[in-house]
Write a protein that holds these residues in place. Structure first.
Motif, PDB file in Angstrom:
ATOM      1  N   ALA A  20       1.111  -1.382  -0.024  1.00 32.18           N
ATOM      2  CA  ALA A  20      -0.019  -0.404   0.442  1.00 32.18           C
ATOM      3  C   ALA A  20       1.014   1.374   0.246  1.00 32.18           C
ATOM      4  O   ALA A  20       0.486   2.227  -0.961  1.00 32.18           O
ATOM      5  CB  ALA A  20      -0.915   0.282   1.044  1.00 32.18           C
ATOM      6  N   THR A  21       2.007   1.269   1.108  1.00 28.30           N
ATOM      7  CA  THR A  21       2.993   2.177   1.384  1.00 28.30           C
ATOM      8  C   THR A  21       3.305   2.733  -0.837  1.00 28.30           C
ATOM      9  O   THR A  21       3.467   3.873  -1.501  1.00 28.30           O
ATOM     10  CB  THR A  21       4.040   2.299   1.520  1.00 28.30           C
ATOM     11  N   LEU A  22       4.347   1.898  -1.648  1.00 24.25           N
ATOM     12  CA  LEU A  22       4.526   1.709  -2.663  1.00 24.25           C
ATOM     13  C   LEU A  22       3.480   2.164  -3.510  1.00 24.25           C
ATOM     14  O   LEU A  22       3.892   2.796  -4.632  1.00 24.25           O
ATOM     15  CB  LEU A  22       4.923   0.009  -2.991  1.00 24.25           C
ATOM     16  N   GLY A  23       2.055   1.801  -3.524  1.00 24.03           N
ATOM     17  CA  GLY A  23       1.048   2.154  -3.945  1.00 24.03           C
ATOM     18  C   GLY A  23       0.688   3.438  -4.581  1.00 24.03           C
ATOM     19  O   GLY A  23       0.182   4.782  -4.704  1.00 24.03           O
ATOM     20  N   VAL A  24       1.006   4.251  -2.392  1.00 25.30           N
ATOM     21  CA  VAL A  24       0.704   5.916  -2.507  1.00 25.30           C
ATOM     22  C   VAL A  24       2.499   6.412  -3.070  1.00 25.30           C
ATOM     23  O   VAL A  24       1.601   7.636  -4.250  1.00 25.30           O
ATOM     24  CB  VAL A  24       0.973   6.098  -0.930  1.00 25.30           C
ATOM     25  N   ILE A  25       2.915   6.124  -3.098  1.00 24.82           N
ATOM     26  CA  ILE A  25       4.705   6.436  -3.635  1.00 24.82           C
ATOM     27  C   ILE A  25       4.339   6.749  -5.409  1.00 24.82           C
ATOM     28  O   ILE A  25       4.461   7.479  -6.421  1.00 24.82           O
ATOM     29  CB  ILE A  25       5.973   5.915  -3.392  1.00 24.82           C
ATOM     30  N   LEU A  26       3.629   5.429  -5.130  1.00 23.84           N
ATOM     31  CA  LEU A  26       3.385   5.657  -7.395  1.00 23.84           C
ATOM     32  C   LEU A  26       2.346   6.600  -7.772  1.00 23.84           C
ATOM     33  O   LEU A  26       2.439   7.071  -9.119  1.00 23.84           O
ATOM     34  CB  LEU A  26       2.445   4.115  -7.905  1.00 23.84           C
ATOM     35  N   ARG A  27       1.217   6.822  -6.578  1.00 24.68           N
ATOM     36  CA  ARG A  27       0.132   6.871  -7.729  1.00 24.68           C
ATOM     37  C   ARG A  27       0.520   9.289  -6.960  1.00 24.68           C
ATOM     38  O   ARG A  27       0.323   9.994  -7.933  1.00 24.68           O
ATOM     39  CB  ARG A  27      -0.917   7.208  -6.758  1.00 24.68           C
ATOM     40  N   LYS A  29       3.551   9.761  -7.288  1.00 24.43           N
ATOM     41  CA  LYS A  29       4.709  10.688  -8.541  1.00 24.43           C
ATOM     42  C   LYS A  29       3.726  10.694  -9.886  1.00 24.43           C
ATOM     43  O   LYS A  29       3.883  11.730 -10.938  1.00 24.43           O
ATOM     44  CB  LYS A  29       5.993   8.988  -9.158  1.00 24.43           C
ATOM     45  N   ILE A  30       2.653  10.005 -10.202  1.00 23.02           N
ATOM     46  CA  ILE A  30       1.954  10.238 -11.279  1.00 23.02           C
ATOM     47  C   ILE A  30       1.055  11.591 -11.283  1.00 23.02           C
ATOM     48  O   ILE A  30       1.100  12.697 -12.507  1.00 23.02           O
ATOM     49  CB  ILE A  30       0.642   9.775 -11.845  1.00 23.02           C
ATOM     50  N   ALA A  31       0.758  11.896 -10.067  1.00 22.53           N
ATOM     51  CA  ALA A  31      -0.291  13.404 -10.076  1.00 22.53           C
ATOM     52  C   ALA A  31       0.955  14.351  -9.939  1.00 22.53           C
ATOM     53  O   ALA A  31       0.881  15.541 -10.797  1.00 22.53           O
ATOM     54  CB  ALA A  31      -1.042  13.545  -8.566  1.00 22.53           C
ATOM     55  N   PHE A  32       2.315  13.975  -9.046  1.00 23.15           N
ATOM     56  CA  PHE A  32       3.075  15.110  -8.976  1.00 23.15           C
ATOM     57  C   PHE A  32       4.740  15.377  -9.139  1.00 23.15           C
ATOM     58  O   PHE A  32       4.923  13.601 -10.089  1.00 23.15           O
ATOM     59  CB  PHE A  32       3.297  15.486  -7.382  1.00 23.15           C
ATOM     60  N   SER A  33       5.530  16.169  -8.658  1.00 22.62           N
ATOM     61  CA  SER A  33       6.864  15.529  -9.197  1.00 22.62           C
ATOM     62  C   SER A  33       7.567  15.007  -7.970  1.00 22.62           C
ATOM     63  O   SER A  33       7.615  14.816  -7.047  1.00 22.62           O
ATOM     64  CB  SER A  33       7.814  16.636  -9.311  1.00 22.62           C
ATOM     65  N   GLN A  39       9.869   5.498 -11.800  1.00 27.21           N
ATOM     66  CA  GLN A  39       7.959   4.780 -12.055  1.00 27.21           C
ATOM     67  C   GLN A  39       7.590   3.513 -12.864  1.00 27.21           C
ATOM     68  O   GLN A  39       7.290   2.450 -11.880  1.00 27.21           O
ATOM     69  CB  GLN A  39       7.365   5.759 -13.380  1.00 27.21           C
ATOM     70  N   LYS A  40       8.563   3.118 -13.814  1.00 27.25           N
ATOM     71  CA  LYS A  40       7.984   1.757 -14.090  1.00 27.25           C
ATOM     72  C   LYS A  40       9.258   0.817 -13.327  1.00 27.25           C
ATOM     73  O   LYS A  40       9.107  -0.655 -13.167  1.00 27.25           O
ATOM     74  CB  LYS A  40       9.083   1.714 -15.317  1.00 27.25           C
ATOM     75  N   HIS A  41      10.535   1.317 -13.194  1.00 25.88           N
ATOM     76  CA  HIS A  41      11.399   0.036 -12.388  1.00 25.88           C
ATOM     77  C   HIS A  41      10.544  -0.136 -10.224  1.00 25.88           C
ATOM     78  O   HIS A  41      10.493  -1.346  -9.957  1.00 25.88           O
ATOM     79  CB  HIS A  41      11.968   0.629 -11.702  1.00 25.88           C
ATOM     80  N   LEU A  42      10.289   1.090  -9.848  1.00 25.97           N
ATOM     81  CA  LEU A  42       8.683   0.833  -8.881  1.00 25.97           C
ATOM     82  C   LEU A  42       8.031  -0.364  -8.734  1.00 25.97           C
ATOM     83  O   LEU A  42       7.409  -0.414  -8.127  1.00 25.97           O
ATOM     84  CB  LEU A  42       8.981   2.646  -8.193  1.00 25.97           C
ATOM     85  N   LEU A  43       7.250   0.675 -10.363  1.00 28.78           N
ATOM     86  CA  LEU A  43       6.004  -0.402 -10.559  1.00 28.78           C
ATOM     87  C   LEU A  43       6.388  -1.800 -10.705  1.00 28.78           C
ATOM     88  O   LEU A  43       5.659  -2.473  -9.897  1.00 28.78           O
ATOM     89  CB  LEU A  43       5.337  -0.190 -11.674  1.00 28.78           C
ATOM     90  N   LEU A 379      -7.256   9.466  -8.153  1.00 24.71           N
ATOM     91  CA  LEU A 379      -6.245   8.164  -6.856  1.00 24.71           C
ATOM     92  C   LEU A 379      -5.503   7.957  -6.083  1.00 24.71           C
ATOM     93  O   LEU A 379      -5.747   7.000  -4.949  1.00 24.71           O
ATOM     94  CB  LEU A 379      -6.124   7.820  -8.511  1.00 24.71           C
ATOM     95  N   LEU A 380      -4.972   9.666  -6.000  1.00 29.54           N
ATOM     96  CA  LEU A 380      -3.624   9.053  -4.522  1.00 29.54           C
ATOM     97  C   LEU A 380      -4.613   9.258  -3.369  1.00 29.54           C
ATOM     98  O   LEU A 380      -4.222   8.624  -2.843  1.00 29.54           O
ATOM     99  CB  LEU A 380      -3.221  10.251  -4.948  1.00 29.54           C
ATOM    100  N   LEU A 381      -5.435   9.848  -3.942  1.00 29.22           N
ATOM    101  CA  LEU A 381      -6.716  10.465  -2.156  1.00 29.22           C
ATOM    102  C   LEU A 381      -6.799   8.653  -2.087  1.00 29.22           C
ATOM    103  O   LEU A 381      -7.009   8.095  -1.368  1.00 29.22           O
ATOM    104  CB  LEU A 381      -7.202  11.028  -3.026  1.00 29.22           C
TER     105      LEU A 381
END
Length: 408
Positions: A20-27, A29-33, A39-43, A379-381
């Motif tokens: 879930a923590t990684l999911g927050v980070i991924l979201r 990164k998509i919404a902000f910088s 992104q691809k590696h973390l995914l 989606l980040l929320l």
């Protein structure tokens, strides 16, 4: 050396929190910088750890718990090393993939994870055969561990194509969907069904439960081609696909009928009951979507848009499998249930529902080429809501001293 199954379940839940923590980070990164993260590696790290560190770790633990319950004198120390092995490879992939993507170490550790699943399959199969009672759940468990190993053929095919630098989109997608299908619809689904059948077997005749197994077992191979309808396939294969899709729907309807007819006898706790209901609704949606995807034009349209694929995968991983596993953990009396537990589980489920709504909205908007403002922030929320619910749930969990597990 003792095997504390409650401890292993709590480790699995901590791993879910990491997912879930990684999911927050991924979201985020998509919404902000977030320029320092690939992104691809973390995914890749996120998905591999979700499969190995959370789902597989939890299922393996619960399968061992079942074995312990059926044979309290069984020696379970050998599973300690398998659980440690799976956990080690999961954390190794969690580190390797974000650092190098598909590189030497990530491939080595993912291969080791597959070998652990092979060993688990052989040992667990033998231990099931040693049990005096041949429970209907055993067919589900054996099929689950067999399909877990079988799915690795897709992973090895991908590795070979990458190593040989074979660039063929259809082959690549076919191998990827092969692995995903026999993980989601094979290993995950059959293991979860086996767990619920182990409870139903006490009050439902083996003949009725066998019908359900035969419907799903017969459909598993043809159902793979639901993911490949965008390829040119023979008419007779297409007919098998349609039959398989209907067989799964009928099998699930019959399962619901048996559960509903014996609800009072099953004596599920209120929190488990609600978790199973949400998981069942998600599975119903998933099977109906599969049935709808037998229409080739709809299948090509759906698999052509990434948000829809992601939404579907999250529906299965979170809505069906994760919620079910949480519900089952409370059924087997693993933890003391409190008001905080119920509220935090509710927050987590709310996050999943919100996440699915936004993912599907994003998918539909992609089909119509309409841009929805703030969808990435939304989606980040949703990811944050899921994370908060899990964090509260895990930090407030208390082990139940009167558990159903045998500690060997």
């Amino acid at each position: 050396m003792s095997l504390n199954l409650q401890r292993w379940i709590k480790i699995s839940l901590i791993n879910l929190l990491i997912v879930a923590t990684l999911g927050v980070i991924l979201r985020y990164k998509i919404a902000f910088s977030l320029p320092f993260i690939d992104q691809k590696h973390l995914l890749h790290g996120h998905s591999h750890f979700a499969f190995a560190g959370w789902i597989s770790q939890a299922i393996m633990t619960l399968l061992v718990a079942y074995l312990s319950k059926q044979n309290p004198t069984a020696r379970l120390r050998k599973y300690q090393w398998l659980l440690y092995g799976n956990l080690f490879t999961a954390y190794a992939m969690l580190i390797a993939f974000p650092v190098e993507g598909y590189g030497l170490f990530s491939i080595i550790f993912s291969t080791c994870s597959i070998f652990v699943s092979y060993i688990f399959m052989v040992i667990y199969w033998k231990d099931l055969n040693k049990l005096k009672e041949n429970n209907p759940a055993h067919s589900w468990f054996k099929t689950a561990i067999l399909l877990n190993s079988f799915s690795s053929l897709g992973a090895f095919a991908l590795a070979i194509m990458m190593a040989a630098k074979i660039v063929h989109q259809n082959w690549y997608l076919a191998a990827e969907y092969f692995y995903l299908h026999f993980q989601y619809n094979g290993w995950f689904f059959f293991a979860c069904m086996g767990l619920i059948v182990s409870k139903l077997s006490v009050i439902v005749s083996p003949e009725k439960l066998k019908r359900i197994f035969l419907l799903f077992a017969g459909a598993i191979a043809p159902a793979y081609f639901l993911s490949t309808l965008w390829m040119h396939i023979p008419v007779w294969v297409y007919i098998l696909i349609v039959v398989a899709a209907f067989a799964q729907v009928f099998g699930w309807m019959y399962t619901i009928y048996l559960i509903k007819s014996n609800t009072t006898k099953l004596a599920f706790t209120p929190i488990s009951k609600w978790l199973f209901i949400f998981s069942g609704i998600a599975l119903s949606i998933k099977l109906l979507l599969q049935l709808g995807s037998t229409i080739p034009s709809l299948s090509t349209l759906a698999f052509g848009f990434r948000p829809i694929v992601i939404g579907y995968l999250h529906l299965v991983l979170l809505g069906v499998t994760t919620i079910f596993l949480l519900g089952y953990m409370f059924v087997i009396n693993t933890f003391t249930i409190s008001k905080t537990t119920a509220i935090s589980a509710g927050i987590f489920i709310a996050g999943i529902i919100i996440n699915e709504i936004f993912l599907m909205t994003q998918g539909v908007s992609a089909l119509t080429y309409i841009t929805i403002p703030f969808i990435n922030e939304a989606l980040l929320l949703a990811a944050l809501i899921m994370f908060i619910g899990l964090l509260i749930l895990i930090t407030n969990l208390k082990l139940n001293t009167e558990d159903d597990f045998n500690h060997n």
